[in-house]
Structure formats: C-alpha cells, structure tokens
Design an enzyme around this catalytic site. Structure first.
Site, PDB file in Angstrom:
ATOM      1  CG  HIS A 260      48.697   6.135  57.081  1.00  0.00           C
ATOM      2  ND1 HIS A 260      49.137   7.260  56.426  1.00  0.00           N
ATOM      3  CD2 HIS A 260      49.439   6.066  58.220  1.00  0.00           C
ATOM      4  CE1 HIS A 260      50.100   7.842  57.135  1.00  0.00           C
ATOM      5  NE2 HIS A 260      50.301   7.133  58.235  1.00  0.00           N
ATOM      6  CD  GLU A 261      48.856   3.501  61.151  1.00  0.00           C
ATOM      7  OE1 GLU A 261      50.030   3.110  61.336  1.00  0.00           O
ATOM      8  OE2 GLU A 261      48.510   4.695  61.288  1.00  0.00           O
ATOM      9  CG  HIS A 264      53.587   3.587  58.843  1.00  0.00           C
ATOM     10  ND1 HIS A 264      54.672   4.386  58.588  1.00  0.00           N
ATOM     11  CD2 HIS A 264      52.572   4.434  59.152  1.00  0.00           C
ATOM     12  CE1 HIS A 264      54.321   5.675  58.731  1.00  0.00           C
ATOM     13  NE2 HIS A 264      53.046   5.730  59.069  1.00  0.00           N
ATOM     14  CD  GLU A 290      53.240   9.753  57.846  1.00  0.00           C
ATOM     15  OE1 GLU A 290      53.607   8.849  58.640  1.00  0.00           O
ATOM     16  OE2 GLU A 290      52.056  10.134  57.765  1.00  0.00           O
TER      17      GLU A 290
HETATM   18 ZN    ZN Z   1      51.961   7.517  59.517  1.00  0.00          ZN
END
Ligand code: ZN
Length: 494
Positions: A260-261, A264, A290
């Site tokens: 997830h990170e 980003h 997101e």
């Molecule tokens: Zn996030």
C-alpha cells in the site's frame, strides 16, 4: 525576470522548508529517541512559522496579481498559479489566533484521545471533541460555504466535492455493498487457519521489500523503516520513503501494508522532476493518491495471478510453514470477507461501509443534527445497520481512529473516493493492456506501472482530480466500476 519566474524562485524555498519539515517528522516517527520530542516539537513549529511567513508575504500577493494578468500564459503556468493561489488563500484566510487555538486544542486532544481509547471511555474525550468541532465550524465560517460548514473543510483533502455530491456518489455503493454482504454471510465461510502461525518479522520484511522492488518501488530514491503508524513521505525529488509495522501473528498485514505505502511512493516517484519544488509536485487530491496505493494493495496483491506467482516464493522464505497450501486456498484466505469492528483491518467489501459511516456522522455533527455526546449511540446504530455487528465498547467503536482528534473532518471520504477511482482506472487499464493479468502472473509489472505513470503520475497537480480521472478513463466519475468489480469478484469466491 518575469513576475512568474520570481514567484517560482520564492516558492522553491517554501517547498524546501516544507520538505525539511517532512524530514524532521519522518525522523520523529522512525529514529528519534523519546527524549527528543520536546526539542523536535519546537524545531517543527519554528520552521512552520517561517514557512507561513514566506507563503503569505505581501510581496508574493503583488507578484501573483502581476503573473495572473500576464498575457500568453502556458497551461502549466495557469495550473501553477491556480494551485499556488489556492494553498496561499487557505493559509491567509484564517486569523492567527484561530490557527494557534486549533493547534493547541488538537495537541491536547490527542493525549486525551489516547487515554480515552485506552480506558474505552468516550465521555473523557467528548469535551475536547466538542471544542474541536466548534473551532472547525469557526474555520468553516472564515472560508465561507454553501449548505453545511462541512463543505468548507473537505477541500483541504479533496476539492470539487461536497456533502451532497459525496452522498449521491456513495449511495449506490452503500446499497450494493450491504446486499452483497448479506449474500456472502449466508455462504460457506473460508478457511484461514493456516495463517494462524508465528511468522518471523525479519523474513516478513525481506519478502515485503522484495515484492515492493518487483512492483517498481525504486530503492535508489526510497527506503523503508519501521513506524507505529505506517505512512509514506516525500523528502524531495529522488527521496520518497515508506514505513511499515510488523506483527509476528499477522503475515498479510505487513506485506499488504508495505505494498500500500509503496503504491503511494511509486506515485510520488513518478511525479515529473521539472515540477519539483513547485506547487504542482503532488497529487490533485487524497482520493487520487489513495487510488494508487489501493490499486497495488487490492487489485494487484489480492489477485489470483499475483498469488500464483508469489506463493511459491513466499514458501521459500518460510520453509515448511505453508506446505499443502495451494494458490487457490491462499487467494481465498487473502480475500476472506468478515464484518469486523476496526476500519484499518477491514476487508475490501466492508471497508467502504466503515468509511461511509464516518462520513454520514461527520455531516450530521456539522449540520447540528447530532451532538457530540450522542456520537457513540449513533455510531453503534450505523454499525448494526450497515455491517450487522454490535459494538461492545467505544475503544473498538467511535474512539478507534485518530482523525477527529487531529481535527481532520472531511478526510474519511477520500478513502472510498480512492477505491472508486481505482476501480475506474483498473477497468481502463485492462482494456488498454490485454496482457495485464498474464504480466502479473509472470511477476512483470513494468507495463502496468508505465500505464499509471503515463495516465496519472506524470500530470502531478496539473488537472483537478475529477478531470484527471475522467481524462484517464473516458468516463464520468461514478461507483459503477467498483460495484461491478466487487459483485463480480465476490460472487465467484462465495
Ligand atoms: Zn493510503
């Protein structure tokens, strides 16, 4: 030098200050010894003060007027000026006394919230939350708004959306999801017992980094550290860092959190170098940001092709621990749906319902329809209605998230907006790259990342969020693609 060039030069220093603050705060959360907290607080406050002074200096206002009225502006210059003007106006509109009061109240509230959560006692936190809501209403008055003060707060996170437009956007998703959830809960449940083991955290870290690298997270301009609350931060062009937390008992949390990170981070690594130190060096909103993290976490790392490729590797990292588990069993375990109390642990189906509950409560509070004292009862009622579960205490209920203690009202919807954008982008990507899932099954991600670079990353803040998504997908923003995805995927699993 033209007025625009002078502005660019001044803003470059503002950007340097902002990134220096990011570095101090990254250090605070990953490396700093506990006794450094007070000095660090002072250092950050000092730099924030200088940044505020620089950004709101009257001379910049004059330059802005001159640059705005200059003939022959390029598209980039127009976008640059629009973004600069927005962030400057947000800063200048608020009186210093209100900014100070908010900073004081939220830092006090954070401590009280931690205590209240520990004791599971909402009444302890209620007076602080009440004061924050009052201050945020004053803030909304300064900006001005239509219909509800909540509308004045959301542009800090996502511009162009209002309580009404979000309600309309989310309504079909809420209804489709509650129906889908009913069907899922009436079906045979998935076995995840093989995940209940001890997983060495050092090996988890190695595997997570290996996957992040494979996906395209460039470690020559990134690094990963451990932090209590995972985040991604940009220190400047060429320096985008991520953090993860590990738990011996939860194999998938750290891996999916890392992905997830990294999602980003890959976005930030894909912002154009020519926009570094400019107001365009960012996403047009938290929803688009997101959409990138959720794409890699949910659409890629929860997919069958992904696990057909990575399960054999995972078995090598944890010899003997996954004997007899095949791709299909692992895929189904990773996608188990089960309504639970905690948002950050929620599966893909339930997640948006957690977000919608928070959104609906925020709007009611700011409309004056719900008092802070009645928040726990209203929270528990919605959890029963949408997720079918009873909330046993406030710690696992309305005290679970830190956002409101920080005064971040208007933030929550961006999580679901991100999922909506993500589904739209994935549909278009599948059409544009017919080999997308074969690539994924072969552990090849360059075409996929290339598509995101081309359609999203390279634009930075050049366009508004809705404009960018509509341009990339050719469709008006709606939750249709997300509903299609959820219904298609989960009626096949369950
Ligand atoms: Zn996030």
């Amino acid at each position: 030098m033209t007025p625009f060039q002078k502005l660019e030069e001044s803003y470059a220093e503002v950007a340097d200050l902002a990134h220096s603050i990011s570095l101090l705060s990254w250090d605070q959360q990953t490396q700093m010894p506990p006794r450094g907290a007070e000095a660090r607080g002072n250092q950050i406050a000092t730099l924030e003060g200088i940044l505020h002074e620089r950004l709101t200096a009257p001379a910049l206002g004059d330059l802005l007027d001159q640059a705005n009225s200059a003939p022959d502006q390029t598209d980039r210059q127009r976008a640059w000026l629009r973004e600069f003007e927005f962030s400057r106006a947000r800063k200048m509109t608020l009186p210093g006394s209100l900014v100070k009061e908010l900073a004081l109240e939220t830092s006090r509230a954070f401590g009280v919230w931690s205590q209240a959560r520990k004791k599971s006692d909402f009444a302890l936190f209620a007076p602080n939350l009440g004061r924050i809501v009052e201050l945020k209403k004053q803030e909304a008055e300064c900006y001005g708004y239509e219909k509800t003060p909540w509308n004045a707060l959301v542009p800090d996170y996502e511009r162009g959306l209002t309580a009404d437009s979000i309600t309309t956007l989310f309504a079909p998703l809420r209804d489709a999801t509650t129906r889908l959830l009913d069907r899922i809960l009436g079906s045979k449940q998935i076995d995840t017992s093989f995940l209940n083991q001890k997983w060495d955290t050092g090996i988890q870290r190695e595997f997570g980094l290996r996957v992040a690298r494979d996906l395209g997270y460039d470690m020559a301009s990134g690094r990963q550290d451990i932090a209590a609350h995972p985040f991604c931060t940009t220190i400047g062009h060429g320096d985008v860092r991520i953090t993860t937390r590990y738990s011996e008992s939860r194999l998938l949390d750290a891996l999916l959190g890392t992905i997830h990170e990294a999602g980003h981070a890959m976005y930030e690594q894909g912002l154009p170098e020519s926009d570094a130190r400019s107001p365009l060096f960012d996403a047009p909103g938290l929803g688009v940001h997101e959409s990138q993290s959720r794409f890699w976490e949910i659409r890629i790392a929860h997919s069958r092709p992904f696990w057909s490729h990575y399960l054999p590797t995972l078995k090598q990292y944890f010899p003997g621990q996954l004997d007899g588990v095949d791709d299909e069993a692992f895929y189904r375990a990773a996608n188990k749906v089960e309504p639970t109390l905690i948002r950050v642990e929620a599966d893909e189906v339930c997640y948006n319902l957690h977000v919608i509950i928070r959104f609906e409560l925020e709007v009611r509070i700011f409309n004056g329809e719900l008092s802070v004292a009645d928040l726990p009862a209203a929270w528990n009622d919605l959890y029963k209605r949408y997720l079918g579960i009873d909330v046993p205490n406030d710690a696992q209920g309305c005290l679970q998230d830190v956002h409101w203690a920080y005064g971040s009202f208007g933030y929550f919807p961006t999580y679901t907006v991100g999922n909506i954008y993500c589904a739209m982008l994935t549909e278009k990507m599948q059409a544009d790259i017919p080999t997308m899932w074969d690539d994924c099954a072969a552990g090849r991600f360059d075409a996929i990342l290339g598509w995101l670079r081309q359609n999203i990353h390279r634009h930075g803040k050049r366009f508004g969020a809705v404009e960018l998504i509509e341009q990339a997908t050719g469709h008006k923003v709606s939750c249709d693609a997300l509903i299609r995805h959820l219904e298609g995927k989960y009626s096949e699993i369950y």
